[in-house]
Design a protein around this motif. Sequence first.
Motif, PDB file in Angstrom:
ATOM      1  N   ASP A  60     -15.423  -7.558  24.205  1.00 15.99           N
ATOM      2  CA  ASP A  60     -16.034  -6.871  24.030  1.00 15.99           C
ATOM      3  C   ASP A  60     -15.121  -6.692  22.390  1.00 15.99           C
ATOM      4  OD1 ASP A  60     -16.692  -4.822  26.719  1.00 15.99           O
ATOM      5  OD2 ASP A  60     -17.793  -5.927  25.736  1.00 15.99           O
ATOM      6  N   SER A  61     -15.184  -6.962  21.501  1.00 13.55           N
ATOM      7  CA  SER A  61     -14.702  -6.100  20.768  1.00 13.55           C
ATOM      8  C   SER A  61     -14.002  -7.081  20.009  1.00 13.55           C
ATOM      9  CB  SER A  61     -13.487  -4.979  20.329  1.00 13.55           C
ATOM     10  OG  SER A  61     -14.366  -4.158  20.787  1.00 13.55           O
ATOM     11  N   LEU A  62     -14.078  -8.662  20.415  1.00 12.46           N
ATOM     12  CA  LEU A  62     -13.302  -9.383  19.906  1.00 12.46           C
ATOM     13  C   LEU A  62     -14.051 -10.703  19.032  1.00 12.46           C
ATOM     14  CD1 LEU A  62     -11.600 -10.626  23.062  1.00 12.46           C
ATOM     15  CD2 LEU A  62     -11.139 -10.047  21.307  1.00 12.46           C
ATOM     16  N   GLU A  63     -15.803 -10.279  19.244  1.00 12.63           N
ATOM     17  CA  GLU A  63     -16.199 -11.611  18.375  1.00 12.63           C
ATOM     18  C   GLU A  63     -15.872 -11.183  16.930  1.00 12.63           C
ATOM     19  OE1 GLU A  63     -20.727 -11.360  19.385  1.00 12.63           O
ATOM     20  OE2 GLU A  63     -20.731 -13.562  17.926  1.00 12.63           O
ATOM     21  N   GLY A  64     -16.006 -12.063  16.012  1.00 13.94           N
ATOM     22  CA  GLY A  64     -15.477 -11.352  14.610  1.00 13.94           C
ATOM     23  C   GLY A  64     -14.130 -11.624  13.867  1.00 13.94           C
ATOM     24  N   ARG A  65     -13.555 -11.494  15.178  1.00 16.89           N
ATOM     25  CA  ARG A  65     -11.945 -11.829  15.025  1.00 16.89           C
ATOM     26  C   ARG A  65     -11.533 -13.564  16.256  1.00 16.89           C
ATOM     27  NH1 ARG A  65      -7.983  -9.385  17.326  1.00 16.89           N
ATOM     28  NH2 ARG A  65      -8.718  -8.603  18.728  1.00 16.89           N
ATOM     29  N   PHE A  66     -11.830 -13.696  16.691  1.00 16.40           N
ATOM     30  CA  PHE A  66     -12.246 -15.012  18.129  1.00 16.40           C
ATOM     31  C   PHE A  66     -12.708 -16.088  17.632  1.00 16.40           C
ATOM     32  CE2 PHE A  66      -8.819 -13.561  21.174  1.00 16.40           C
ATOM     33  CZ  PHE A  66      -8.253 -12.959  20.192  1.00 16.40           C
ATOM     34  N   THR A  67     -13.123 -16.982  17.275  1.00 11.52           N
ATOM     35  CA  THR A  67     -13.935 -18.113  17.847  1.00 11.52           C
ATOM     36  C   THR A  67     -13.796 -18.951  18.445  1.00 11.52           C
ATOM     37  OG1 THR A  67     -14.320 -17.457  15.250  1.00 11.52           O
ATOM     38  CG2 THR A  67     -15.088 -19.506  15.785  1.00 11.52           C
ATOM     39  N   VAL A  68     -14.486 -19.574  19.155  1.00 15.51           N
ATOM     40  CA  VAL A  68     -14.435 -20.584  20.321  1.00 15.51           C
ATOM     41  C   VAL A  68     -15.561 -21.668  20.018  1.00 15.51           C
ATOM     42  CG1 VAL A  68     -16.441 -19.522  21.365  1.00 15.51           C
ATOM     43  CG2 VAL A  68     -14.337 -21.586  22.125  1.00 15.51           C
ATOM     44  N   SER A  69     -14.560 -22.607  19.822  1.00 20.34           N
ATOM     45  CA  SER A  69     -15.294 -24.083  19.857  1.00 20.34           C
ATOM     46  C   SER A  69     -15.031 -25.079  20.264  1.00 20.34           C
ATOM     47  CB  SER A  69     -14.654 -24.228  17.961  1.00 20.34           C
ATOM     48  OG  SER A  69     -13.830 -24.914  17.815  1.00 20.34           O
ATOM     49  N   ARG A  70     -15.402 -26.718  20.613  1.00 19.79           N
ATOM     50  CA  ARG A  70     -15.267 -27.541  21.059  1.00 19.79           C
ATOM     51  C   ARG A  70     -15.735 -28.559  20.231  1.00 19.79           C
ATOM     52  NH1 ARG A  70     -18.231 -26.855  27.017  1.00 19.79           N
ATOM     53  NH2 ARG A  70     -17.071 -29.626  27.207  1.00 19.79           N
ATOM     54  N   ASP A  71     -15.097 -30.188  20.829  1.00 25.23           N
ATOM     55  CA  ASP A  71     -15.470 -31.242  20.263  1.00 25.23           C
ATOM     56  C   ASP A  71     -14.870 -32.132  21.804  1.00 25.23           C
ATOM     57  OD1 ASP A  71     -13.188 -33.279  17.786  1.00 25.23           O
ATOM     58  OD2 ASP A  71     -15.087 -33.409  19.364  1.00 25.23           O
ATOM     59  N   ARG A  72     -16.338 -32.390  21.773  1.00 26.70           N
ATOM     60  CA  ARG A  72     -16.576 -33.466  22.738  1.00 26.70           C
ATOM     61  C   ARG A  72     -16.088 -34.443  22.948  1.00 26.70           C
ATOM     62  NH1 ARG A  72     -22.168 -34.597  24.519  1.00 26.70           N
ATOM     63  NH2 ARG A  72     -21.153 -33.155  26.573  1.00 26.70           N
ATOM     64  N   THR A  73     -15.919 -34.942  21.257  1.00 29.12           N
ATOM     65  CA  THR A  73     -15.581 -36.060  21.758  1.00 29.12           C
ATOM     66  C   THR A  73     -14.077 -36.128  22.162  1.00 29.12           C
ATOM     67  OG1 THR A  73     -16.426 -36.530  19.255  1.00 29.12           O
ATOM     68  CG2 THR A  73     -14.952 -38.540  20.217  1.00 29.12           C
ATOM     69  N   SER A  74     -13.508 -35.425  21.867  1.00 25.66           N
ATOM     70  CA  SER A  74     -12.171 -35.223  22.150  1.00 25.66           C
ATOM     71  C   SER A  74     -11.688 -34.761  23.319  1.00 25.66           C
ATOM     72  CB  SER A  74     -10.964 -34.864  21.205  1.00 25.66           C
ATOM     73  OG  SER A  74     -10.916 -33.562  20.775  1.00 25.66           O
TER      74      SER A  74
END
Length: 122
Positions: A60-74
């Motif tokens: 709650d209230s974190l989208e827009g400030r936080f961004t999650v991502s992943r690199d499947r190669t590493s």
Amino acid sequence: QLQASGGGLVQAGGSLRLSCANPRRTSSNNGMGWFRQAPGKEREFVAAISWNGGLTKYGDSLEGRFTVSRDRTSNTLYLRMDNLKPEDTAVYSCAAALGSGVYADPVAYRYWGLGTQVTVSS
């Protein structure tokens, strides 16, 4: 074992990027997530991402400030945190889920890493 890093001390309004490495590659086909826990408070869901990065979910209230991502190669999970606030101060931990989707419930996660401290000063 998952290894979170990138925490530190930052002023309000600043940014940090957390990383979660998985040397044993035990979660390349699993959803992954970030949780945080502040002193005296319960663990809180921060963000989750599906196995291929196609789906994301935020607390709650974190989208827009936080961004999650992943690199499947590493096999590395990231959490970009912008416009940080003092209330974001907590220990942030990463986790690998049992399934391949996005999950906010901690019970959906099998592997947990040691946390990294994030402190936001006002």
